[in-house]
Enzyme design. Structure first.
Site, PDB file in Angstrom:
ATOM      1  N   GLU A 170      14.327 135.401 104.548  1.00 51.58           N
ATOM      2  CA  GLU A 170      13.172 134.579 104.920  1.00 51.58           C
ATOM      3  C   GLU A 170      12.598 135.202 106.182  1.00 51.58           C
ATOM      4  O   GLU A 170      13.178 135.078 107.257  1.00 51.58           O
ATOM      5  CB  GLU A 170      13.607 133.133 105.202  1.00 51.58           C
ATOM      6  CG  GLU A 170      14.126 132.403 103.986  1.00 51.58           C
ATOM      7  CD  GLU A 170      13.089 132.255 102.887  1.00 51.58           C
ATOM      8  OE1 GLU A 170      11.894 132.468 103.139  1.00 51.58           O
ATOM      9  OE2 GLU A 170      13.493 131.941 101.758  1.00 51.58           O
ATOM     10  N   CYS A 227       7.724 129.900 111.453  1.00 55.59           N
ATOM     11  CA  CYS A 227       7.448 130.955 110.470  1.00 55.59           C
ATOM     12  C   CYS A 227       6.305 130.550 109.556  1.00 55.59           C
ATOM     13  O   CYS A 227       5.640 131.388 108.967  1.00 55.59           O
ATOM     14  CB  CYS A 227       8.696 131.218 109.647  1.00 55.59           C
ATOM     15  SG  CYS A 227       9.342 129.722 108.896  1.00 55.59           S
TER      16      CYS A 227
HETATM   17  P1  NAP Z   1      15.160 138.056 114.881  1.00 54.55           P
HETATM   18  O1  NAP Z   1      15.092 138.657 116.220  1.00 54.55           O
HETATM   19  O2  NAP Z   1      14.857 138.908 113.718  1.00 54.55           O
HETATM   20  O3  NAP Z   1      16.643 137.462 114.752  1.00 54.55           O
HETATM   21  C1  NAP Z   1      17.037 136.737 113.632  1.00 54.55           C
HETATM   22  C2  NAP Z   1      18.536 136.653 113.594  1.00 54.55           C
HETATM   23  O4  NAP Z   1      19.094 137.934 113.302  1.00 54.55           O
HETATM   24  C3  NAP Z   1      19.170 136.216 114.902  1.00 54.55           C
HETATM   25  O5  NAP Z   1      20.240 135.345 114.626  1.00 54.55           O
HETATM   26  C4  NAP Z   1      19.684 137.519 115.479  1.00 54.55           C
HETATM   27  O6  NAP Z   1      20.741 137.321 116.372  1.00 54.55           O
HETATM   28  C5  NAP Z   1      20.158 138.173 114.212  1.00 54.55           C
HETATM   29  N1  NAP Z   1      20.405 139.603 114.330  1.00 54.55           N
HETATM   30  C6  NAP Z   1      19.672 140.530 114.971  1.00 54.55           C
HETATM   31  N2  NAP Z   1      20.239 141.735 114.805  1.00 54.55           N
HETATM   32  C7  NAP Z   1      21.354 141.561 114.076  1.00 54.55           C
HETATM   33  C8  NAP Z   1      22.385 142.419 113.591  1.00 54.55           C
HETATM   34  N3  NAP Z   1      22.359 143.720 113.826  1.00 54.55           N
HETATM   35  N4  NAP Z   1      23.392 141.886 112.880  1.00 54.55           N
HETATM   36  C9  NAP Z   1      23.427 140.567 112.612  1.00 54.55           C
HETATM   37  N5  NAP Z   1      22.497 139.705 113.051  1.00 54.55           N
HETATM   38  C10 NAP Z   1      21.469 140.207 113.763  1.00 54.55           C
HETATM   39  O7  NAP Z   1      14.246 136.772 114.755  1.00 54.55           O
HETATM   40  P2  NAP Z   1      14.067 135.578 115.796  1.00 54.55           P
HETATM   41  O8  NAP Z   1      13.357 136.138 116.989  1.00 54.55           O
HETATM   42  O9  NAP Z   1      15.310 134.821 115.991  1.00 54.55           O
HETATM   43  O10 NAP Z   1      13.088 134.634 114.992  1.00 54.55           O
HETATM   44  C11 NAP Z   1      11.706 134.790 114.968  1.00 54.55           C
HETATM   45  C12 NAP Z   1      11.250 135.435 113.688  1.00 54.55           C
HETATM   46  O11 NAP Z   1      11.807 134.763 112.579  1.00 54.55           O
HETATM   47  C13 NAP Z   1       9.766 135.332 113.503  1.00 54.55           C
HETATM   48  O12 NAP Z   1       9.278 136.562 113.084  1.00 54.55           O
HETATM   49  C14 NAP Z   1       9.586 134.290 112.408  1.00 54.55           C
HETATM   50  O13 NAP Z   1       8.425 134.440 111.638  1.00 54.55           O
HETATM   51  C15 NAP Z   1      10.818 134.448 111.609  1.00 54.55           C
HETATM   52  N6  NAP Z   1      11.193 133.208 110.944  1.00 54.55           N
HETATM   53  C16 NAP Z   1      11.139 133.122 109.582  1.00 54.55           C
HETATM   54  C17 NAP Z   1      11.479 131.936 108.942  1.00 54.55           C
HETATM   55  C18 NAP Z   1      11.415 131.788 107.448  1.00 54.55           C
HETATM   56  O14 NAP Z   1      11.970 130.812 106.914  1.00 54.55           O
HETATM   57  N7  NAP Z   1      10.793 132.661 106.733  1.00 54.55           N
HETATM   58  C19 NAP Z   1      11.906 130.842 109.698  1.00 54.55           C
HETATM   59  C20 NAP Z   1      11.959 130.972 111.079  1.00 54.55           C
HETATM   60  C21 NAP Z   1      11.605 132.154 111.690  1.00 54.55           C
HETATM   61  P3  NAP Z   1      20.508 137.504 117.968  1.00 54.55           P
HETATM   62  O15 NAP Z   1      19.544 136.451 118.364  1.00 54.55           O
HETATM   63  O16 NAP Z   1      21.841 137.304 118.523  1.00 54.55           O
HETATM   64  O17 NAP Z   1      19.957 138.874 118.142  1.00 54.55           O
END
Ligand code: NAP
Length: 670
Positions: free
Chosen positions: A258, A297
């Site tokens: 997602e 999102c």
């Molecule tokens: P993100 O930076 O991509 O992080 C998402 C998750 O991935 C976090 O838990 C992060 O942990 C983890 N992660 C990062 N690198 C990783 C790795 N190498 N191994 C395992 N896990 C890893 O996104 P965010 O800043 O939290 O969220 C914002 C984004 O999410 C926006 O772009 C938004 O559009 C999108 N979003 C989409 C939805 C949907 O349902 N489609 C819903 C909400 C948000 P850490 O924080 O510890 O790095």
């Protein structure tokens, strides 16, 4: 307040963070709220614990037992929700934002509990679809069934909804019978950890059903197998990085993504400023920009407006945005809180910078700063040549930011919307079904959800940005190609569908659902004399035969008022291509059938609950006779005092032709 040291939860134990600790700052005061280090280390051990202990315990529970567990978890969250609101303010969320996250999360658990109790059997196997006949004599049949995957679900969550984001994944996973390891995003992990703690302290989950990784996920992916599943929510960049992990491809690990998307709202060409849909559009764009400070999102990033209306829409939006009170989320007057962190604000500013190469800012100053906290004014941009632009369709500013763009006609609007390359949701503000049809056929394939707002539904509409437990959440392409929620569809992601082939006897007893061709138990007593617990599947009653006379048909017609010509007018009925003369009412046959199969004395059958799948297959003419077969097909416990029995009912003629068949539901005492 002393910063909270966030702990992981692995193999049934809370683990203190180790190594160098880093601070998570409050979005409002910049003071450290929590500290995170590397807590969980033995990722292979965690996965094995989930598979060997949690999965085993969950798989022996029935869907109904798991559903009750979800309800208890929801109640635990609700009972301690104020603790979560307190922490949630520190992420910049207002009370209203926190409500979506915390009570919305509990609501999702409640919804899955009730779906599980009402729509799933009290069993560990789920039947999917009808029995497929595979042979002439009916001794070889097929049936799709679902059983839970035997690995572990790895849930990687985004920062924006630390409670809802965790619970909306856990609800279908646990209901399916699969254990999970949850990895919350670090920026808001203190809220997720607190909510997770409430789940553990509710003491309703079997050991190993859930574990928590606060901090890095280390080499977790190296240990995944084809029985595991990764359900990721976050940015497209991280999703792609994780999806490229060699183990994901090698083991064919299911990967639900997602990701972000450039969701659009479209003002219909009919929605001029004098129409209610114009005002509804303006309200919704502002709501989506400001709720959760635009960190959703599903938020509206692109607002498409007929070229002739764009100036009016811009003016109305600016007027409303000017009234939005941005400030401390604890203050009741505040309508929009802060972004989750200073680094998130920096990221949003840099995305606005990219957008402003193609669009001009018409409202809000992205660089305004009030000293402490990650506050940002809502920023509205306008791009007058969206066809030639790229960034406005590609760059997600994950904050209170949206871009207005004009369109010429519906085909143009559809083309522009689809430049987002796949979105979670789109909303359309129109009162014209032709506009909706054109948009659906043109842009449906690019969207997971399409909300149509008009004067009739606006008051009750749940809005552009709200995924609902009963509807699919997810979108194609840029949005990640994943699907979550959607009622039972969401549960099935965590199960394997198997095409089961064999004899009716074998399949009926394995699936706890009687199939034609499986043994019938015809010996007395009458099945209505048996209590829920005594009734064996396949227990059958075959009635006497009854002749249907012309007098019966006329009596029924006059008694009920159903004097439709097919029953009353020989000449007109003869001209009808189906009947060739007067025929009995279908409802008369059902009534006679009940008269033929019931055993009238008071007993365990408490109530007739309805009919499913009724088909009238052959007409019955005056002088024909009918008989009924009633066979217990399946049983579902509903309450402590009674359960639902589904009966296969077949009405046959004197020539043994099937006249009608259906499934009858009764409530039977235990
Ligand atoms: P993100 O930076 O991509 O992080 C998402 C998750 O991935 C976090 O838990 C992060 O942990 C983890 N992660 C990062 N690198 C990783 C790795 N190498 N191994 C395992 N896990 C890893 O996104 P965010 O800043 O939290 O969220 C914002 C984004 O999410 C926006 O772009 C938004 O559009 C999108 N979003 C989409 C939805 C949907 O349902 N489609 C819903 C909400 C948000 P850490 O924080 O510890 O790095």
């Amino acid at each position: 307040m002393k910063p909270l040291k966030l702990m992981s939860y692995a193999e049934g134990r809370w683990l203190e963070p180790e190594g160098a600790l880093s601070d998570i700052a409050s979005a409002v005061t910049d003071e450290p709220v929590a500290q995170v280090g590397s807590g969980a280390r033995d990722f292979a051990g965690m996965l094995n614990h989930a598979r060997a202990v949690g999965g085993l315990a969950l798989r022996v529970m029935t869907f109904h037992q798991r559903a009750r567990m979800l309800k208890a978890l929801a109640e635990a969250i609700m009972a301690r929700k104020e603790e979560l609101y307190e922490l949630s303010y520190e992420t910049g969320a207002t009370r209203a934002d926190g409500w979506i996250d915390i009570e919305g999360g509990a609501g999702t658990l409640f919804a899955y509990c009730s779906k599980g109790r009402r729509e799933l059997p009290n069993d560990t196997i789920l039947i999917d679809g009808p029995v497929e006949g595979l042979s002439k004599r009916g001794t070889f049949v097929g049936q799709h069934v679902l059983t839970p995957l035997q690995g572990c679900a790895v849930h990687i969550n985004a920062f924006n909804f630390p409670v809802w984001g965790m619970l909306e994944k856990l609800a279908p996973t646990l209901l399916a019978g699969m254990p999970a390891i949850v990895k919350p995003a670090t920026a808001s992990a203190y809220v997720a950890e607190a909510a997770f703690r409430i789940l553990i302290e509710a003491k309703v989950l079997p050991d190993g059903a859930v574990q928590l990784i606060v901090g890095p996920a280390g080499n977790l992916f190296d240990h995944l197998t084809g029985q595991d599943i990764v359900s990721f929510t976050g940015s497209a960049d991280t999703a792609q990085k994780l999806q490229r992990h060699p183990v994901i491809a090698r083991e064919a690990v299911r990967f639900i993504a997602e990701r972000d998307s450039l969701n659009a709202a479209v003002l219909g060409p009919d929605a001029t400023p004098d129409q209610p849909e114009f005002e509804l559009f303006v309200k919704e764009v502002v709501r989506e920009m400001t709720a959760k400070a635009g960190q959703k999102c599903t938020a509206i990033r692109r607002a498409l407006i007929p070229a002739a209306l764009i100036d009016a829409a811009e003016a109305a939006l600016k007027e409303r945005l000017a009234k939005v009170v941005v400030g401390n989320p604890r203050d009741e007057k505040t309508q929009m809180g802060a972004l989750v962190s200073a680094s998130q604000r920096k990221d949003v500013r840099s995305q606005i910078e990219k957008l402003s190469r193609e669009a001009r800012i018409v409202c809000g100053d992205p660089n305004k700063s009030n000293g402490k906290g990650a506050f940002l004014e809502p920023v509205l941009l306008r791009c007058d040549s969206p066809e030639a632009a790229a960034a406005v369709h590609e760059v997600e500013a994950f904050g209170p930011v949206a871009t207005l763009m004009p369109y010429n006609d519906i085909a143009d609007a559809v083309r522009l919307v689809n430049k987002g390359n796949g979105s979670l949701v789109m909303s359309l503000f129109t009162y014209d079904p032709d506009v909706t049809r054109a948009v659906l056929t043109g842009a449906g394939a690019f969207h997971g959800r399409l909300l149509i707002v008009d004067r009739d539904c606006a008051r009750e509409s749940t809005g552009h940005g709200s995924p609902l437990p009963m509807l699919v959440h997810g979108g194609p392409g840029r949005a990640g190609g994943g699907e979550e929620l959607g009622g039972l569809r969401g549960v099935m992601h965590y199960m394997q569908r198997t095409a089961l082939q064999g004899s009716p006897r074998m399949l009926a007893s394995v699936t706890n659902s009687w199939i034609k061709g499986a043994p019938e138990h015809r010996a007395p007593p009458h099945p209505f004399r048996l209590k829920f617990g005594e009734l064996e599947l396949g227990k059958t009653f075959i009635s006497e035969s009854r002749t249907v006379t012309l007098e019966d048909i006329e009596h029924f017609a006059h008694f009920t008022g159903d004097t439709f010509y097919a029953h009353m007018d020989e000449e007109a009925a003869a001209a009808n291509p189906f009947f060739g003369g007067r025929v009995a009412h279908g409802y008369l046959l059902l009534s006679f059938a009940a008269g033929l199969f019931v055993d009238p004395a008071p007993g365990p059958v408490l109530a007739n609950y309805g009919l499913d799948n009724l088909r009238f297959l052959k007409p019955v003419k005056p002088g024909d006779s009918m008989r009924v077969q009633l066979t217990a097909k399946s049983k579902t416990l509903r309450k402590d005092e009674y359960g639902e029995v589904r009966w296969a009912v077949t009405i046959t003629s004197q020539n043994d032709e099937v006249v009608a068949n259906y499934e009858l539901l009764t409530m039977n005492a235990l």
